[in-house]
Enzyme design. Structure first.
Site, short mmCIF file in Angstrom:
data_model
loop_
_atom_site.label_atom_id
_atom_site.label_comp_id
_atom_site.label_asym_id
_atom_site.label_seq_id
_atom_site.Cartn_x
_atom_site.Cartn_y
_atom_site.Cartn_z
N ASP A 247 0.80 -1.22 0.00
CA ASP A 247 0.00 0.00 0.00
C ASP A 247 0.83 1.26 0.00
OD1 ASP A 247 -2.45 1.30 0.08
OD2 ASP A 247 -2.43 1.48 2.25
N ALA A 249 0.14 5.75 -1.17
CA ALA A 249 -0.86 6.70 -1.67
C ALA A 249 -0.84 6.77 -3.20
CB ALA A 249 -0.59 8.07 -1.07
N CYS A 304 -8.65 12.55 3.87
CA CYS A 304 -7.67 12.90 2.84
C CYS A 304 -7.69 14.39 2.54
CB CYS A 304 -7.97 12.21 1.51
SG CYS A 304 -8.06 10.45 1.60
P1 XMP Z 1 -12.60 6.66 4.26
O1 XMP Z 1 -13.35 7.71 3.52
O2 XMP Z 1 -13.39 5.42 4.45
O3 XMP Z 1 -11.36 6.29 3.34
O4 XMP Z 1 -12.01 7.16 5.54
C1 XMP Z 1 -10.39 5.37 3.71
C2 XMP Z 1 -9.18 5.50 2.81
O5 XMP Z 1 -8.66 6.84 2.85
C3 XMP Z 1 -7.28 6.79 2.48
N1 XMP Z 1 -6.53 7.56 3.47
C4 XMP Z 1 -5.89 8.72 3.22
N2 XMP Z 1 -5.76 9.41 2.07
N3 XMP Z 1 -4.50 11.05 3.24
C5 XMP Z 1 -5.04 10.60 2.08
O6 XMP Z 1 -4.91 11.24 1.05
C6 XMP Z 1 -4.59 10.40 4.43
O7 XMP Z 1 -4.09 10.85 5.46
C7 XMP Z 1 -5.34 9.18 4.41
N4 XMP Z 1 -5.63 8.27 5.38
C8 XMP Z 1 -6.35 7.29 4.77
C9 XMP Z 1 -6.87 5.33 2.45
O8 XMP Z 1 -6.84 4.90 1.11
C10 XMP Z 1 -8.00 4.67 3.22
O9 XMP Z 1 -8.15 3.31 2.92
#
Ligand code: XMP
EC number: 1.7.1.7
Length: 479
Positions: A247, A249, A304
């Site tokens: 995994d 980003a 995000c």
């Molecule tokens: P939800 O909307 O369910 O999405 O909270 C989960 C997914 O969000 C991503 N994720 C991030 N993306 N910055 C980002 O750009 C972050 O800090 C971050 N934290 C999580 C990740 O793909 C997760 O599965």
């Protein structure tokens, strides 16, 4: 999947842009719909919990797998801690839930601190041989208790104590007869196996746990793309993980493709998911490098800030539809990762072709997420944070020099602290799973589908205005 005539626009779409047109259907009951997936994860409901520190811990992992989903443990967890969690999940009962327990000599203050870890609101007091001897309920708000008293002084008798071989239906009937909510189940030696609530007994008849070849609950683990990824992946598989998620980003980058190919070449014997990408090219490259599942989503997540920081990303429905079509041609599958806030979003992600849907922040606001429960004037909440936030980056780089830590913290792309409310109507992740599955089953019956693949094949979609979406929101307060 097809669009209502004249409704396929030439711009990208996300879930809120779309509605499902009811088809002529011969699926009479929601129970005629099978929510099992075919991507090799074993999930019997299309739900995977995101590898986020504030969400995916051991309690979440056992609870979600028991209902047929899968939890991905975050890559930031040290190997030994991940191995402990995997062993914990693998040792769980498939029907009975794991209660919090203390001994009769322990203090009420300790019990009251532990009970909010469970949606069922009770603690089981056990003797030195783990034989259950009493129950302690959660203190009602404003209730007075001697917090320094020992549990033996105030524990309640156990109203329904049954052998763990009892059929869940009989447990339900015994609880109804006794007019109580929770049974305590024991093994043939009288030792505690677990607990089963009335709704837990009902769920045992509706859901199928996600189990491995040995009949134990499944759990997945993420690895990043830095360092010795293969050694870490090997150790996690040796610890029993059922699936690896490679995994990062920006999944469509050389470093990812190299790390993924190395993990795939090691031939560790578990499926490999990789991401995140949002294009056909990205999907193809990850599959070529060895992924059988591609994780789709850049920027839709609730924590995000990527799209606001960079402009990079893609509306999630179109991203999932394009990647899923490519993956399908290559014999692989996709997970729709991020931006899920309603059951309809899960149905639309499946309609777009996702095998599973990854949920993060929504599940942070449950008793099963790892964080502490807080209360303010608006009710109960937990704190969540993004995995690219300053907070997560600081935790990940704690072994670095102060200078390097400070430098890395300048490049955050996530929210460091967000209060996620516990919905009083649905305080447990199991309540949310019920809610989501009820919605998806119903979408399938409206679509004339008995399986998730049929839902994808048969669904007819239309594009709606913001007013059209707003029209579909209930008005609980009236006018
Ligand atoms: P939800 O909307 O369910 O999405 O909270 C989960 C997914 O969000 C991503 N994720 C991030 N993306 N910055 C980002 O750009 C972050 O800090 C971050 N934290 C999580 C990740 O793909 C997760 O599965």
């Amino acid at each position: 999947m097809r669009f209502l005539s004249g409704h396929r626009p030439d711009y990208d779409l996300t879930y809120d842009d779309l509605f499902v047109v009811p088809n002529r259907s011969d699926v009479a009951s929601r129970f005629d719909v099978d929510l099992a997936t075919t991507d090799g994860t074993g999930t019997t409901v299309p739900l995977v919990v995101a590898n986020m520190t504030a969400i995916a811990g051991k309690r979440m992992a056992e609870t979600v797998a028991r209902r047929g989903g899968l939890v991905v443990l975050p890559q930031d967890v040290p190997e030994a801690a991940a191995a402990d969690t995997i062993a914990f999940v693998k040792s769980r009962n498939l029907v009975a839930d794991t209660p919090v327990t203390l001994g009769p000599d322990d203090l009420m203050a300790h019990a009251q601190a532990l009970i909010p870890k469970r949606a069922h609101g009770l603690l089981v007091v056990v003797d030195d041989d783990r034989r259950p001897v009493g129950l302690i309920p959660r203190t009602p708000p404003g209730g007075e208790l001697d917090m320094f008293g020992q549990l033996r002084e105030s524990m309640h008798p156990i109203p329904v104590l049954l052998p763990d071989s009892t059929d869940p239906r009989q447990v339900f009937d015994a609880l109804t007869e006794a007019n109580v909510e929770m049974a305590v189940l024991t093994d043939p030696d009288g030792r505690l196996t677990g607990v089963l609530t009335r709704v837990g007994a009902l769920r045992a008849g509706i859901y199928r746990p996600n189990v491995d070849a040995d009949g134990r609950l499944r759990v997945a683990t993420a690895v990043g793309i830095n360092g010795d990824v293969v050694s870490k992946a090997r150790a996690l598989v040796a610890a029993g993980t059922d699936l690896l998620v490679v995994d990062t980003a920006h999944g469509h980058q050389e470093k990812m493709l190299t790390a993924l190919a190395a993990v795939a070449d090691a031939d560790l014997g578990v499926p490999i998911a990789a991401g995140n990408v949002v294009s056909a090219e990205g999907t193809r490259d990850l599959i070529d490098a060895g992924a059988s599942i591609v994780k789709v989503g850049v920027g839709p997540g609730a924590m995000c800030t990527t799209r606001m920081m960079t402009g990079v990303g893609r509306p999630q429905f179109s991203a999932v539809a394009e990647c899923a079509a490519t993956a399908r041609q290559l014999g692989a599958a996709v997970w729709a990762d991020g931006g899920i806030r309603h059951p309809r979003d899960v149905a639309l992600a499946v309609a777009a072709g996702a095998a599973n849907v990854m949920v993060g922040s929504w599940f942070a606001g449950t008793y099963e997420s790892p964080g502490d429960l807080h209360t303010d004037a608006d009710g109960e909440y937990k704190v969540s944070f993004g995995m690219a936030s300053k907070r997560a980056v600081a935790a990940r780089s704690s072994a670095d020099s102060a200078y390097d830590r400070a430098r890395k913290s300048l490049f955050e792309e996530g929210i460091s602290s967000s209060r996620i409310r516990i919905d009083p109507e649905r305080p447990s992740v199991e309540d949310l799973i019920d809610h989501i599955c009820a919605g998806v089953r119903s979408t399938a019956t409206y679509t004339g589908a008995r399986t998730l693949s049929e839902l994808h094949e048969k669904v007819v979609l239309g594009v709606q205005s913001a007013a059209g979406f707003a029209e579909g929101r209930p008005l609980p307060g009236g006018w």
